[in-house]
Write an enzyme that holds these catalytic residues in place. Structure first.
Site, mmCIF file in Angstrom:
data_model
loop_
_atom_site.group_PDB
_atom_site.id
_atom_site.type_symbol
_atom_site.label_atom_id
_atom_site.label_comp_id
_atom_site.label_asym_id
_atom_site.label_seq_id
_atom_site.Cartn_x
_atom_site.Cartn_y
_atom_site.Cartn_z
ATOM 1 N N THR A 91 0.826 -1.209 0.000
ATOM 2 C CA THR A 91 0.000 0.000 0.000
ATOM 3 C C THR A 91 0.861 1.259 0.000
ATOM 4 O O THR A 91 0.571 2.220 -0.705
ATOM 5 C CB THR A 91 -0.942 -0.005 1.224
ATOM 6 O OG1 THR A 91 -1.739 -1.196 1.181
ATOM 7 C CG2 THR A 91 -1.858 1.203 1.220
ATOM 8 N N ARG A 102 2.787 0.094 -7.677
ATOM 9 C CA ARG A 102 2.878 1.187 -6.698
ATOM 10 C C ARG A 102 4.300 1.723 -6.564
ATOM 11 O O ARG A 102 4.490 2.918 -6.355
ATOM 12 C CB ARG A 102 2.314 0.742 -5.356
ATOM 13 C CG ARG A 102 0.789 0.642 -5.404
ATOM 14 C CD ARG A 102 0.218 0.171 -4.106
ATOM 15 N NE ARG A 102 -1.235 0.270 -4.086
ATOM 16 C CZ ARG A 102 -2.009 -0.533 -3.380
ATOM 17 N NH1 ARG A 102 -1.477 -1.491 -2.634
ATOM 18 N NH2 ARG A 102 -3.320 -0.374 -3.405
ATOM 19 N N ASN A 112 -1.574 6.228 -4.207
ATOM 20 C CA ASN A 112 -0.776 5.033 -4.496
ATOM 21 C C ASN A 112 -1.168 4.291 -5.771
ATOM 22 O O ASN A 112 -0.994 3.081 -5.874
ATOM 23 C CB ASN A 112 -0.778 4.090 -3.294
ATOM 24 C CG ASN A 112 -2.159 3.594 -2.932
ATOM 25 O OD1 ASN A 112 -3.139 3.880 -3.616
ATOM 26 N ND2 ASN A 112 -2.242 2.836 -1.853
ATOM 27 N N HIS A 115 -6.037 0.423 -6.811
ATOM 28 C CA HIS A 115 -6.762 -0.317 -5.768
ATOM 29 C C HIS A 115 -6.958 -1.724 -6.290
ATOM 30 O O HIS A 115 -7.182 -1.927 -7.483
ATOM 31 C CB HIS A 115 -8.134 0.318 -5.515
ATOM 32 C CG HIS A 115 -9.070 -0.585 -4.758
ATOM 33 N ND1 HIS A 115 -9.128 -0.615 -3.384
ATOM 34 C CD2 HIS A 115 -9.961 -1.528 -5.195
ATOM 35 C CE1 HIS A 115 -10.025 -1.522 -3.010
ATOM 36 N NE2 HIS A 115 -10.537 -2.085 -4.089
#
Length: 141
Positions: A91, A102, A112, A115
């Site tokens: 994350t 990411r 970031n 999802h």
């Protein structure tokens, strides 16, 4: 075959990284069963992230997710949920492994890039939030 939901977040859409991110998923062997670009309303973002409503970052997350358009996709493949999360990376982009989405495109824990569903159960819920069965091509039954 499993399905999982992936969202390319406003930061990556705004920086024209859609094609690069989609290519990463396809090169990893995912098939895109559905895809669309939407600009979420506050109500839609609050509904999607309702599980985080009591968390201190909730409003910041909602504000970010409505700051620009997002690309929502249903990815299909073997072990899709786990593989997608591996490809996305941690994350926090600073903790994400080199070569993950990411690590390449994320700026911070809040901004970031993408999802991804965290379980098969949540994937089914999240997919149905954005797509009807008729919008998913060759869907898993």
């Amino acid at each position: 075959m499993e399905q999982t939901l992936s969202i390319i977040k406003p930061d990556s859409v705004g920086k024209a990284h859609i094609g690069e991110i989609v290519a990463i998923f396809e090169k990893a062997g995912f098939r895109i069963a559905a895809m669309k670009m939407v600009h979420l309303s506050a109500k839609e973002a609050e509904g999607f992230y309702a599980v985080h409503k009591s968390r201190p970052f909730f409003q910041e997350l909602v504000d970010f997710m409505i700051s620009g358009p997002v690309v929502v996709m249903v990815l299909e493949g073997d072990n899709a949920v786990v593989r997608n999360r591996e490809i996305m990376g941690a994350t926090n982009p600073q903790e994400a492994a080199q070569g993950t989405i990411r690590a390449q495109f994320g700026e911070s824990i809040g901004i970031n890039a993408v999802h991804g569903s965290d379980s098969l159960e949540n994937a089914a819920i999240e997919i149905s939030y954005f797509f009807s069965k008729t919008e998913i091509v060759n869907s898993v039954e």
